[in-house]
Design a protein around this motif. Structure first.
Motif, PDB file in Angstrom:
ATOM      1  N   LEU A  54       0.955  -1.298  -0.066  1.00 36.82           N
ATOM      2  CA  LEU A  54      -0.191   0.048   0.006  1.00 36.82           C
ATOM      3  C   LEU A  54       0.740   1.276  -0.006  1.00 36.82           C
ATOM      4  N   GLY A  55       0.872   2.210  -0.940  1.00 35.46           N
ATOM      5  CA  GLY A  55       1.468   3.467  -0.972  1.00 35.46           C
ATOM      6  C   GLY A  55       0.967   4.317  -0.367  1.00 35.46           C
ATOM      7  N   PHE A  56       1.775   4.980   0.387  1.00 39.38           N
ATOM      8  CA  PHE A  56       1.479   5.983   1.641  1.00 39.38           C
ATOM      9  C   PHE A  56       2.284   7.508   1.258  1.00 39.38           C
ATOM     10  N   PHE A  57       1.624   8.569   0.688  1.00 40.47           N
ATOM     11  CA  PHE A  57       2.513   9.788   0.657  1.00 40.47           C
ATOM     12  C   PHE A  57       1.952  10.795   1.251  1.00 40.47           C
ATOM     13  N   GLU A 104       1.983  -4.582   3.619  1.00 36.64           N
ATOM     14  CA  GLU A 104       3.135  -3.824   3.732  1.00 36.64           C
ATOM     15  C   GLU A 104       2.983  -2.170   3.365  1.00 36.64           C
ATOM     16  N   LEU A 105       3.329  -1.193   3.939  1.00 30.74           N
ATOM     17  CA  LEU A 105       3.248   0.127   3.731  1.00 30.74           C
ATOM     18  C   LEU A 105       4.513   0.716   3.067  1.00 30.74           C
ATOM     19  N   VAL A 106       4.154   1.265   2.057  1.00 29.72           N
ATOM     20  CA  VAL A 106       5.628   1.867   1.397  1.00 29.72           C
ATOM     21  C   VAL A 106       5.236   3.599   1.844  1.00 29.72           C
ATOM     22  N   VAL A 160       2.438  -0.570  -6.134  1.00 24.77           N
ATOM     23  CA  VAL A 160       1.518  -0.641  -5.017  1.00 24.77           C
ATOM     24  C   VAL A 160       0.325  -0.841  -5.596  1.00 24.77           C
ATOM     25  N   VAL A 161      -0.857  -1.372  -4.592  1.00 26.13           N
ATOM     26  CA  VAL A 161      -2.105  -1.995  -5.225  1.00 26.13           C
ATOM     27  C   VAL A 161      -3.040  -0.932  -5.049  1.00 26.13           C
TER      28      VAL A 161
END
Ligand code: PHE
Length: 384
Positions: free
Chosen positions: A38-41, A78-80, A104-105
């Motif tokens: 999971l992409g986190f910005f 998993e957090l990216v 990321v999904v």
């Protein structure tokens, strides 16, 4: 062992900590295989770092809870994490990396509407779901069917604030202090002004500032001569704290009023006693008595100390919702995941039950908070 490590914890915290520590052992089998990324910005550093910190704390708690409960379809979550340093342009760069490099999904971010608006068209073009925990500007989800929000939007928040100001606080003459460069500020000011004047109130002054300004005295001096009984500041905690201090210095007694952007632990650090009597709306109060919220507050306290702000709770809920939607979709296929997210109905979260409407916006209550004796105190909750 845990008792030795945490001798100063109160027995209540020790109990909840113990529970957290053994939870993974009694939960479903440990997740295995390829991680679900999971992409986190977020603004982890820079001017709005307080937002990034709160959101990241909520996100990490959610990832750990998901994994303790067996992961997502048996795979580890998993957090990216990407930091946009609170800078314009950096959210787009971050999201490009998360999509192309990390594959990321789904995406989680941002807090500030300006930065979510930067990233949303990229997610939409890729067909990748993006869930913003806390961006409230209506244009955010209007970007397209891949963009979702875990919170209410500003057409609701602006009305809540104007009604509260008029009916509960008896305010009649509002001065506006707006950041024209921030869609959040402009949009919230518009709805507030429209609703407040429709009720019979008057907008007696309108002044501008630019996010990052440290000196608001010129604007506040102009506002003072219009004799408002409230200053509506649709901005973030830094300006809120500074405006409160400088307004009091100038002898302005008007009630300071704002939206969810006021909420940060640093608000009181910056504005101090000058903030007493301020009112703002937000998404959640840690004083909430719901079992889900109480569990979250205990886990947050055990891990980080202190009390979670709404942004931490919303981000926690956003990640749990994505995990739930992937499970409902039976996998990470983008179209299936988007459909599952759009079908979200009564999702039980820390911030309440969440249903997404046809604009992919959450329909949720707003909490009204006031600052009393240097503390933020919950006073009311307003239903849509
Ligand atoms: N709602 C604000 C925006 O859209 C961001 C925000 C949310 C700030 C929650 C603080 C807490 O810009």
């Amino acid at each position: 062992m845990i008792l030795l490590l945490f001798p100063c914890m109160s027995s209540r915290f020790r109990r909840s900590f113990l529970l957290l520590a053994i939870l993974p052992l009694i939960a479903s089998a440990s997740p295995t295989g390829e991680p679900v990324k999971l992409g986190f910005f977020m603004s982890i550093t820079g001017r709005d770092a307080s937002f990034g910190e709160a959101a990241l704390r909520g996100a990490r708690l959610a990832i750990d809870d998901v994994n303790a409960a067996g992961g997502i379809l048996g795979r580890p979550a998993e957090l990216v994490v990407e930091d946009n340093r609170s800078l314009p342009g950096e959210s787009a760069t971050a999201v490009k990396k998360l999509i192309a490099r990390d594959k990321v999904v789904a995406l989680i971010g941002e807090c500030a509407s300006s930065r979510t608006l930067e990233a949303a068209p990229l997610a939409q073009a890729a067909g990748l779901p993006l869930v913003t925990p806390a961006s409230t500007n209506p244009r955010v989800t209007a970007v397209g069917d891949c963009i979702f929000r875990m919170c209410f939007a500003d057409p609701f928040q602006g009305e809540v604030l104007a009604n509260y100001a008029w009916k509960q606080l008896g305010l009649r003459r509002a001065a506006l202090l707006i950041d024209p460069g921030a869609p959040y500020s402009v949009g919230l000011a518009e709805v507030f002004s429209r609703t407040f004047t429709a009720l019979g109130g008057r907008i007696v002054a309108s002044q501008k500032y630019s996010g990052g300004d440290k000196d608001l005295r010129a604007q506040l001096t102009a506002i003072r001569s219009a004799q408002p009984d409230t200053i509506f500041l649709p901005g973030y905690y830094v300006e809120a704290g500074l405006a409160a201090q400088q307004a009091r210095e100038l002898g302005l007694k008007a009630t300071l009023l704002g939206g969810d952007g006021f909420e940060a632990p640093q608000l009181i650090e910056i504005g101090g006693a000058a903030l007493n009597g301020t009112y703002y709306s937000t998404h959640y109060s840690a004083e909430s008595q719901s079992p889900a919220s109480q569990r979250f507050v205990a886990a947050y306290q055990a891990r980080y100390g202190g009390v979670p702000v709404g942004l931490a709770a919303l981000t926690y809920d956003a990640i749990k919702l994505i995990a739930d939607a992937i499970t409902r979709a039976g996998g990470t296929d983008r179209v299936a995941l988007r459909k599952a997210l759009a079908a979200t109905h009564d999702f039980p979260g820390v911030t309440g039950r969440t249903t997404l409407d046809e604009h992919r916006d959450a329909v949720k209550e707003a909490a009204i908070i006031t600052v009393r004796d240097g503390r933020c105190v919950f006073v009311d909750s307003i239903r849509p």
